[in-house]
Design a protein around this motif. Sequence first.
Motif, mmCIF file in Angstrom:
data_model
loop_
_atom_site.group_PDB
_atom_site.id
_atom_site.type_symbol
_atom_site.label_atom_id
_atom_site.label_comp_id
_atom_site.label_asym_id
_atom_site.label_seq_id
_atom_site.Cartn_x
_atom_site.Cartn_y
_atom_site.Cartn_z
ATOM 1 N N ILE A 32 0.833 -1.207 0.000
ATOM 2 C CA ILE A 32 0.000 0.000 0.000
ATOM 3 C C ILE A 32 0.867 1.257 0.000
ATOM 4 N N SER A 33 1.931 1.260 0.829
ATOM 5 C CA SER A 33 2.815 2.427 0.916
ATOM 6 C C SER A 33 3.529 2.678 -0.409
ATOM 7 N N VAL A 34 4.052 1.595 -1.014
ATOM 8 C CA VAL A 34 4.772 1.745 -2.284
ATOM 9 C C VAL A 34 3.822 2.224 -3.378
ATOM 10 N N ALA A 35 2.630 1.647 -3.430
ATOM 11 C CA ALA A 35 1.657 2.049 -4.453
ATOM 12 C C ALA A 35 1.262 3.516 -4.296
ATOM 13 N N ALA A 36 1.039 3.941 -3.048
ATOM 14 C CA ALA A 36 0.664 5.342 -2.811
ATOM 15 C C ALA A 36 1.806 6.285 -3.171
ATOM 16 N N GLN A 37 3.049 5.917 -2.792
ATOM 17 C CA GLN A 37 4.205 6.756 -3.121
ATOM 18 C C GLN A 37 4.426 6.804 -4.625
ATOM 19 N N ASN A 38 4.226 5.681 -5.283
ATOM 20 C CA ASN A 38 4.360 5.633 -6.738
ATOM 21 C C ASN A 38 3.361 6.576 -7.412
ATOM 22 N N ASP A 39 2.127 6.589 -6.908
ATOM 23 C CA ASP A 39 1.122 7.497 -7.465
ATOM 24 C C ASP A 39 1.535 8.957 -7.298
ATOM 25 N N ALA A 71 7.081 11.281 1.691
ATOM 26 C CA ALA A 71 7.024 10.716 3.040
ATOM 27 C C ALA A 71 6.008 9.585 3.168
ATOM 28 N N THR A 72 5.299 9.271 2.096
ATOM 29 C CA THR A 72 4.289 8.215 2.190
ATOM 30 C C THR A 72 4.947 6.860 2.461
ATOM 31 N N TRP A 73 6.015 6.562 1.699
ATOM 32 C CA TRP A 73 6.824 5.372 1.971
ATOM 33 C C TRP A 73 8.103 5.865 2.615
ATOM 34 N N ILE A 74 8.268 5.641 3.905
ATOM 35 C CA ILE A 74 9.327 6.295 4.666
ATOM 36 C C ILE A 74 10.722 5.928 4.160
ATOM 37 N N PHE A 75 10.928 4.680 3.739
ATOM 38 C CA PHE A 75 12.234 4.285 3.192
ATOM 39 C C PHE A 75 12.574 5.112 1.970
ATOM 40 N N GLY A 133 11.444 8.070 1.303
ATOM 41 C CA GLY A 133 11.722 9.433 1.736
ATOM 42 C C GLY A 133 13.145 9.600 2.234
ATOM 43 N N PHE A 134 13.613 8.669 3.089
ATOM 44 C CA PHE A 134 14.996 8.733 3.578
ATOM 45 C C PHE A 134 15.984 8.552 2.428
ATOM 46 N N LEU A 135 15.664 7.657 1.503
ATOM 47 C CA LEU A 135 16.563 7.352 0.383
ATOM 48 C C LEU A 135 16.814 8.576 -0.492
ATOM 49 N N THR A 136 15.817 9.437 -0.644
ATOM 50 C CA THR A 136 15.962 10.608 -1.510
ATOM 51 C C THR A 136 16.329 11.877 -0.741
ATOM 52 N N THR A 137 16.153 11.864 0.573
ATOM 53 C CA THR A 137 16.472 13.055 1.375
ATOM 54 C C THR A 137 17.923 13.059 1.839
ATOM 55 N N ILE A 138 18.438 11.915 2.256
ATOM 56 C CA ILE A 138 19.801 11.852 2.795
ATOM 57 C C ILE A 138 20.857 12.325 1.791
ATOM 58 N N PRO A 139 20.782 11.949 0.492
ATOM 59 C CA PRO A 139 21.766 12.494 -0.459
ATOM 60 C C PRO A 139 21.769 14.018 -0.511
ATOM 61 N N ILE A 140 20.594 14.627 -0.446
ATOM 62 C CA ILE A 140 20.520 16.095 -0.482
ATOM 63 C C ILE A 140 21.139 16.673 0.788
ATOM 64 N N LEU A 159 10.316 14.583 8.187
ATOM 65 C CA LEU A 159 9.938 13.583 7.189
ATOM 66 C C LEU A 159 9.167 12.438 7.847
ATOM 67 N N TRP A 160 9.653 11.972 8.996
ATOM 68 C CA TRP A 160 8.991 10.896 9.720
ATOM 69 C C TRP A 160 7.605 11.327 10.226
ATOM 70 N N ALA A 161 7.515 12.566 10.733
ATOM 71 C CA ALA A 161 6.230 13.077 11.218
ATOM 72 C C ALA A 161 5.215 13.181 10.077
ATOM 73 N N GLN A 162 5.710 13.626 8.923
ATOM 74 C CA GLN A 162 4.824 13.720 7.758
ATOM 75 C C GLN A 162 4.366 12.326 7.331
#
Length: 581
Positions: free
Chosen positions: A10-17, A125-129, A131-138, A177-180
């Motif tokens: 569900i999380s991956v599908a929502a983040q993908n959308d 932030a819908t799929w937390i992994f 979110g972290f994967l794309t935020t940490i590089p920045i 990010l986690w709170a969101q």
Amino acid sequence: MLKISPELAISVAAQNDLVRADLPTRFASITIVSLLSLFFLPATVLGAVYLAYAVTEIVGVFVYRMLAREVTWRGIVLFSTSAFVGVWIFNLIPLLLFLEQDPFLKMIGAMLLIIALNHCVVARATWIFFGFLTTIPIICVVGFIIFSFLREFATMAEMMTATIIAVIGAAYTLHALWAQHKLNARLQEALEEAEAGSRAKSRFLAAISHEIRTPLNAICGMSELIGEDNPDSPLLQERSKLLRTSAVALTSILDDVLDHAKIEAGLMELSLAAAAPAVEIKSAIEMFRALAEEKGLRLEFTIDESLPAYAECDALRLRQVIGNLLSNAVKYTDKGEVTVHASAETEGDHVIIKVKVADTGRGMTPEQTERLFQDFYRVEDKSAPTVPGTGLGLPIARRFARMMNGDITLTTNPAQGSCFTFTCRVRVLESAVLSSVSPSTTDIKFTDLGVQSILLVDDTASNRLVVRSFLKDFDLDLIEANNGADALAILDHSSVDLVLLDMKMPVMDGQDTLLAMTARGGRIAATPVVMLTANAAPEDRELFLSLGAVGYIAKPVRKADLLTEIKRVASVPDPKHNEAG
């Protein structure tokens, strides 16, 4: 292979959308930034970065489609990888700008990274992994920029202070990010609960509708027969009329509640088909003539010649809206008249149908008018008799009007009456479209129905009694069955001209019976079927007709409606008979 949990899917599908929906804006923004950067960076370097980013996004499009069809581990890995690579490629643009000597360019580079961080917190932030994967590089690039800038002049103590502040800032960003993510999860959970509640309510109301319509069918049928069989008994006539009126009112309330539930759930749709607007409007008006005459009211109507002969519209909802306005006009008018005027204004190949319903009734105050179209609101006047109703009719009628690209408006004054104006937009059709449609025969007294034998399939004895009583004056053979299995057994060794079939039955229901008849082929498949059911929603009718039924009547059943439908089916050549022969 490790199974994907429902929560992860569900999380991956929502983040993908979200990422998929964000693609046009994201790609356009980076294109504009790249074009502006051409003034400051080498075109070859910037072109290579932009090309790499474009390729990553193209790959992402295929990944988005893959995940939209099904969430798989392969799709998850590709989704994560393409996003991770895309973020690092994007980081190159602000990093290259920062490495220039111009302070303005350094500021622009930092601004781009801050904007990207904000985007990650809000949209990833819908799929937390993810979110972290794309935020940490920045965050890493921001840290590099900060320390590259400070090392030219800062002391060790200043560097340590900056490090602490940077770590706090990074931690705060990740916490945001986690709170969101948690907020999104709660919102998703609330949405799922609301949708589940809405589905449960719809199922409950559908079940209640079926269970109420079954005894209503007996009440309406028997009261109609009592009045018909005792024309010389004023007392029985009065009592049977009261029963019919009460049953019709209860059916109307039931229909309003079901319509309101479907509208609230977003499931209500118009069923557009060819119709004759003038005929439909006149039909809706005549339904209330007896009630108006009973109250001593004049019911008059005029239909302007500007009305098209044929149009594409939802005839059922058109009659329902006009019927609601007329019902209120008659109920709230104690003396005088109710008038209806129908006209149309041409707009290309469409027309705006306008129906005005005016009365000389109680009228309303401005305060009452403001709340008139609110759900469950009913106008009350302590000095006048109480008028029954749910307060749903007008809100539902206005929603239907707006679904038909129109509206309902009114003018009113206390003690001077009201005038409701209903408008809807319909497409004009040529008369040839309805050339095969025969006029209604509801008011004709039948002497012959055109059939010699009927198989009645219904598990409720009272329903079979009503139909049997309706058909007692006709010379035909009526065979009864309690369920679909019994009906098929009868059809295996007996031929009938028509089947009247209920839907909800034990052993084998109406839908399975229709399918089984079709599967048997030959004579059985060619036997015409008319559904006689308490499943009264428009989509139920469409389902039964798609399964092979040639007619449909919703309970409670009127005698005239049943006879008309039997006569109609008997008089129309059935192509299945030709195929069977």
